[in-house]
Design an enzyme around this catalytic site. Structure first.
Site, PDB file in Angstrom:
ATOM      1  N   ARG A   1      -4.781   5.905  -1.972  1.00  0.00           N
ATOM      2  CA  ARG A   1      -5.098   4.484  -1.958  1.00  0.00           C
ATOM      3  C   ARG A   1      -5.476   4.020  -0.550  1.00  0.00           C
ATOM      4  O   ARG A   1      -6.441   3.262  -0.375  1.00  0.00           O
ATOM      5  CB  ARG A   1      -3.909   3.668  -2.457  1.00  0.00           C
TER       6      ARG A   1
ATOM      7  N   CYS B   1       0.818  -1.215   0.000  1.00  0.00           N
ATOM      8  CA  CYS B   1       0.000   0.000   0.000  1.00  0.00           C
ATOM      9  C   CYS B   1       0.849   1.263   0.000  1.00  0.00           C
ATOM     10  O   CYS B   1       0.482   2.254  -0.616  1.00  0.00           O
ATOM     11  CB  CYS B   1      -0.935  -0.002   1.213  1.00  0.00           C
TER      12      CYS B   1
END
Length: 554
Positions: A239, A193
């Site tokens: 994100r 991530c």
């Protein structure tokens, strides 16, 4: 007869491909097994998914610039300086492949390709392909120590920004280290991530954009290249926010399922949109600085010259080129054979008694006994699937002595200490859970009459103060750092063995760090003394019998 008066021979396209066939075969022999290992191992992980993408784009960039390379090298001879470059690449591959060092094994492809172009086409040809070779750097796997060192601060920063943005708009969110809790759900900000690999992927995307649009302005190119870093950070924050909102509104299964991949698409789309937006903004700024004088409305076109046929100067030159092709092929095939011969294939653990931590570590020794009615807190930021992949077996226990002092013991054992399966150190894991590290230093521990080098650190989270003592063992050897650990692994590898590894961690909840470390040393000494002599070297790098010469050196 001089070269300029020699008759010219034009080779059709098919003949050009035939002349390059030995080089292609050599690369297939060398890197076919490497690609298989990458596609079935490293590149299957989310944080490394950019590898095959970068490889595909690099091949396309080489093909795209092939015409320019042939045009630049027309009438030019190869350079002898290419041979040292190729030999360096051969050494890197042999060491990297045989000792499972990914950065050397995969990185050698760049050296070999650059050297081959130098030998066969010369410096101008190499210059025309510089960006394709540079772009290949983004697919080279980095050492775990480098990734951990850079990734953790990035994940902490991304988590902090995401938490504050969501909190500001009214979401019930909190954070400990890289763990976000939004509503009833806890989310780990993993490497995929917001890690170094993601930053490198987005950096590669930005540089590819710059190469494709081919701006003439140094101001725009330099500014946009610098802005790619904050753009990548912003895309990572987007994100993490997207994943947090998906999990909060649709549940954990949605956050970890299809929509998790969708959030990854959001990452790259947002990064691309930001890059294009900033590029457009810079173009607008440049309009005030200067006006294009002789540029067409569509911008400058710098298409690579297309060369349909290659011109060879003479049959002698053609023969010399063929000899160089065959020499390169023989070098590559020979290197592949050497690397295959040196590659370790036997796990050291298979030649010794199997590890069973629960039975090898006594539940009671000296004044210490296991306390069964306490829950054990595992300080490890990685997902359970990652833990299961890295470690063959783990053991966590609480011990209490006759004075009522409590010690937390955690042991992690990995059967295979290859480049992709490395023990995770506490100084990386603890900050991921929100702990602050006050001290980190090495010390000497007296275990069973012999001194070993251990690491101590003092961590705290709020009112929880946790001094920690730990050490790592590779095979039968204590290792004190990344380089020392890799050298130890290579010493085993040169003898055809893949060593196992173990991390032993002892900690306690105590504000008095000096007293805590002293009691931890006493606990460690008592525990090692209670382990069967034939197993002690597995846990603390000790000889089975004190004062005996070690017979298990790699």
């Amino acid at each position: 007869m001089n070269i300029s008066s020699a008759p010219l021979h034009v080779a059709p396209r098919w003949r050009q491909l035939v002349h390059w066939a030995p080089i292609v075969i050599g690369f297939i022999v060398l890197f076919g097994p490497t690609l298989y290992d990458l596609f079935t191992g490293t590149w299957t992980k989310d944080e490394n998914f950019h590898g095959p993408v970068v490889l595909g784009i690099s091949i396309w960039l080489l093909y795209r610039g092939w015409g320019a390379m042939e045009a630049a090298s027309a009438g030019q001879s190869g350079s002898l300086w290419g041979w040292p470059v190729v030999l360096l690449g051969i050494v890197f591959y042999a060491v990297g492949r045989s000792q499972m060092i990914g950065i050397l094994e995969v990185g050698s492809a760049i050296w070999l390709l650059a050297g081959s172009i130098l030998i066969l086409r010369g410096w101008k040809a190499l210059k025309s392909q510089w960006f394709a070779l540079f772009f290949m750097l983004f697919m080279v796997p980095l050492p775990a120590q480098v990734v951990d060192l850079v990734t953790m601060p990035m994940k902490m920063a991304v988590s902090y920004v995401a938490e504050n943005i969501l909190y500001a708009v009214g979401y019930p969110i909190g954070r400990n280290g890289v763990v976000l809790q939004i509503g009833q759900y806890m989310l780990l900000v993993a490497d995929a991530c917001a890690g170094l690999h993601t930053l490198l992927t987005l950096e590669a995307l930005g540089l590819l954009y710059l190469n494709l649009v081919r701006r003439d302005s140094l101001f725009r190119n330099l500014t946009l290249a610098i802005l790619i870093v904050p753009i990548s950070f912003t895309a990572n924050v987007i994100r993490v926010i997207a994943l947090s909102l998906i999990t909060f509104h649709f549940g954990n299964e949605a956050g970890q399922g299809f929509l998790h991949g969708f959030a990854g698409m959001v990452l790259f789309l947002s990064a691309l949109l930001l890059i294009i937006s900033f590029d457009t903004f810079l173009q607008w700024i440049e309009g005030f600085r200067r006006r294009p004088i002789s540029t067409a409305l569509g911008g400058s076109s710098k298409e690579s010259p297309k060369v349909v046929n290659q011109v060879w100067q003479s049959p002698a030159a053609l023969k010399s080129l063929a000899i160089r092709h065959r020499a390169l092929l023989l070098l590559m095939v020979g290197c592949a054979a050497v690397a295959h011969t040196l590659k370790p294939t036997t796990n050291l653990a298979d030649e010794r008694a199997p590890i069973d931590l629960a039975t090898m570590i006594p539940s009671q020794f000296g004044t210490w006994r296991e306390q069964l009615n306490l829950a054990v807190q595992i300080i490890d930021p990685e997902l359970q699937v990652t833990v299961d992949e890295i470690y063959t077996e783990t053991l966590t226990r609480n011990y209490i002595d006759s004075r009522g002092y409590r010690i937390m013991l955690s042991i992690a054992y990995g059967k295979n200490q290859s480049d992709n399966l490395q023990l995770h150190k506490p100084e990386v894991c603890y900050p991921a859970q929100g702990f602050k590290l006050d001290n980190l230093y090495r010390t000497s521990l007296d275990l069973a009459g012999q001194n070993i080098t251990a690491t101590r650190m003092d961590a705290h989270l709020g009112t929880r103060f946790e001094p920690v003592t730990y050490w790592t063992v590779v095979g039968d050897h204590i290792t004190t750092g990344g380089i020392n650990k890799k050298i130890t692994e290579m010493r085993y590898g040169m003898r055809g063995r893949i060593p196992d590894g173990m991390l032993v961690r002892v900690s306690s909840i105590d504000r008095n760090t000096e007293l805590a470390h002293q009691i931890q040393a006493e606990f460690a000494a008592a525990m090692i003394a209670a382990i069967a002599p034939e197993h002690r070297s597995r846990f603390a790098g000790l000889d089975p019998e004190p004062n005996a010469l070690r017979t298990t050196t790699p």
